[in-house]
Design an enzyme around this catalytic site. Structure first.
Site, PDB file in Angstrom:
ATOM      1  N   GLY A   4     -15.668   4.370 -33.658  1.00 56.96           N
ATOM      2  CA  GLY A   4     -16.890   5.002 -33.183  1.00 56.96           C
ATOM      3  C   GLY A   4     -17.559   4.209 -32.073  1.00 56.96           C
ATOM      4  CD  GLN A  55     -12.410   9.797 -31.173  1.00 55.51           C
ATOM      5  OE1 GLN A  55     -12.387   9.306 -30.055  1.00 55.51           O
ATOM      6  NE2 GLN A  55     -13.202  10.810 -31.506  1.00 55.51           N
ATOM      7  N   PRO A  88       0.811  -1.227   0.000  1.00 57.43           N
ATOM      8  CG  PRO A  88      -0.943  -1.599   1.508  1.00 57.43           C
ATOM      9  CD  PRO A  88       0.356  -2.178   1.039  1.00 57.43           C
ATOM     10  CB  SER A  99       5.149   5.803 -17.996  1.00 50.96           C
ATOM     11  OG  SER A  99       4.436   4.844 -18.757  1.00 50.96           O
ATOM     12  CD  GLU A 156       6.318  -6.924 -15.049  1.00 54.83           C
ATOM     13  OE1 GLU A 156       7.472  -6.913 -15.511  1.00 54.83           O
ATOM     14  OE2 GLU A 156       5.453  -7.766 -15.383  1.00 54.83           O
ATOM     15  N   GLY A 162       4.660   1.129  -3.888  1.00 56.32           N
ATOM     16  CA  GLY A 162       4.342   0.605  -5.211  1.00 56.32           C
ATOM     17  C   GLY A 162       5.528   0.774  -6.121  1.00 56.32           C
TER      18      GLY A 162
END
Length: 403
Positions: free
Chosen positions: A348, A345, A138, A375, A372, A141
């Site tokens: 649709g 997109q 918790p 970014s 893992e 991470g």
């Protein structure tokens, strides 16, 4: 073979894997329950020999010397990437089940004793025992070195684990966990030890978490769980090395998972835009659409090449694995998010309907940018490695004071 092209054997193998996933694994995946371990699917991966490929060439310690210097075309880290990409293209559930087995059991393959390997690795490779990698907490991470699950000495060669793990894939249904615990308080990454903890160990309980991703994720609670020296993976206080070796091996292949999803989204978009009537022609005839598809394809190919290059570098035992693995995961997961979003997109509203391929991929593609190593963590690793490789700056020459 270079990192920038696949030979005919590899290309044929990827096609075979896609067909296998579509014909044999997808029907089992469709029978599974979201958020639960699909044991028939895991067993099928074992029966087909795909789980064996996760550990081919790995030896004790996970060192480059333990791997073949010239791995066969479909083995090694590059083979793992081709495997994950191909499965992800056709059946993300099968890919994820395979990857989670690898992540949880790789520390046993690389650092486990002969007894641990016989008792747990063999059934994991056969798909009869489900593995899990229990690192995140918790409050720890992305900052894995800050983990707080305590391992308090209890005699000469045993400890009691107390604390929590959270966001653990395959928890709480796994049969065994690779658990990282703090054996030396205040020592950061140097005070962590890895243990193999069977799921039925007294004091270990778990709770499933309802997450966006369809694969099982849960929390674990350790209430004085006893572990001994026989449960240890690697050396005392060297568990962070076990974790990083595992993550460095699998990070490029997380990118491969992402590339597989991007490829599936791209191909679905090509088929849709080529056949969809719109504004007096086909959707693909609109320049805005064609340019969007071209961008999707270019980014996907660039990500694929970086993933292959990082995996090939791992197989060669090159020294800059951490940087290249981080780059590969970063570009591939960010690219997949872009490509799947663009595909939705261009499709649709139909792509938002429950059960549509892109609706499924849209839920799947978000998590790899976090797990893992998020970014942002990958960017931190990349920058750290780049600066570490810089030569020490020369002192500025002494300047005489002006008259």
């Amino acid at each position: 073979m270079t990192a920038f092209s696949l030979d005919p054997e590899q290309t044929a193998w990827c096609a075979e894997l896609r067909a296998l996933a579509d014909e044999r694994l997808r029907p089992l995946a469709e029978k599974g329950e979201p958020g639960r371990v699909n044991r028939p699917l895991v067993e099928a991966l074992g029966e087909l020999g795909l789980l064996d490929r996760l550990f081919a060439g790995e030896g004790p310690g996970g060192s480059a010397a333990a791997r073949s210097p010239a791995p066969p075309a479909t083995s090694g880290a590059l083979g793992l990437c081709l495997l994950r990409e191909s499965l992800a293209y056709a059946c993300t559930e099968a890919e994820t089940a395979l990857a989670l087995q690898g992540l949880g059991a790789h520390p046993v393959a690389a650092y486990g004793s002969a007894r641990q390997r016989e008792q747990w690795l063999a059934p994991a490779r056969a798909g009869r025992a489900v593995a899990a990698f229990a690192l995140s907490e918790p409050g720890a991470g992305s900052d894995a070195a800050a983990l707080a699950l305590s391992a308090v000495p209890d005699g000469a060669s045993s400890w009691r684990l107390t604390g929590e793990k959270c966001w653990i894939s395959n928890a709480p249904e796994a049969d065994f966990y690779t658990v990282f615990a703090r054996t030396t308080p205040g020592a950061g990454a140097r005070g962590v030890t890895a243990f193999l903890v069977p799921a039925d160990r007294a004091g270990l309980t778990g709770t499933p978490l309802d997450m966006l991703s369809p694969h099982p994720i849960g929390a674990l609670a350790f209430d004085g769980v006893t572990v001994t020296g026989d449960d240890m993976l690697g050396e005392p206080d060297r568990g962070f090395r076990v974790a990083m070796t595992t993550l460095n091996r699998f990070r490029p292949s997380v990118g491969a998972f992402a590339v597989g999803m991007a490829g599936a989204a791209l191909d679905a978009t090509l088929a849709h835009t080529a056949g969809r009537d719109a504004f007096g022609g086909k959707l693909k005839d609109l320049q805005a659409v064609a340019h969007q598809v071209a961008e999707m394809a270019t980014r996907t190919e660039a990500a694929r090449l970086m993933v292959h290059a990082a995996a090939a570098a791992y197989d060669r035992g090159e020294p800059d694995i951490a940087r290249r693995a981080a780059m590969a995961k970063l570009i591939a997961t960010e690219t997949a998010q872009y490509v799947v979003d663009a595909a939705v997109q261009l499709h649709g509203a139909r792509a938002l309907q429950r059960g549509h391929l892109l609706e499924h991929l849209y839920r799947e593609v978000r998590a790899p940018r976090i797990y893992e190593g998020a970014s942002e963590v990958q960017r931190t690793i990349i920058a750290k490695e780049l600066y570490a490789a810089q030569p020490a700056p020369h002192p500025a020459p002494h300047e005489e004071p002006s008259a």
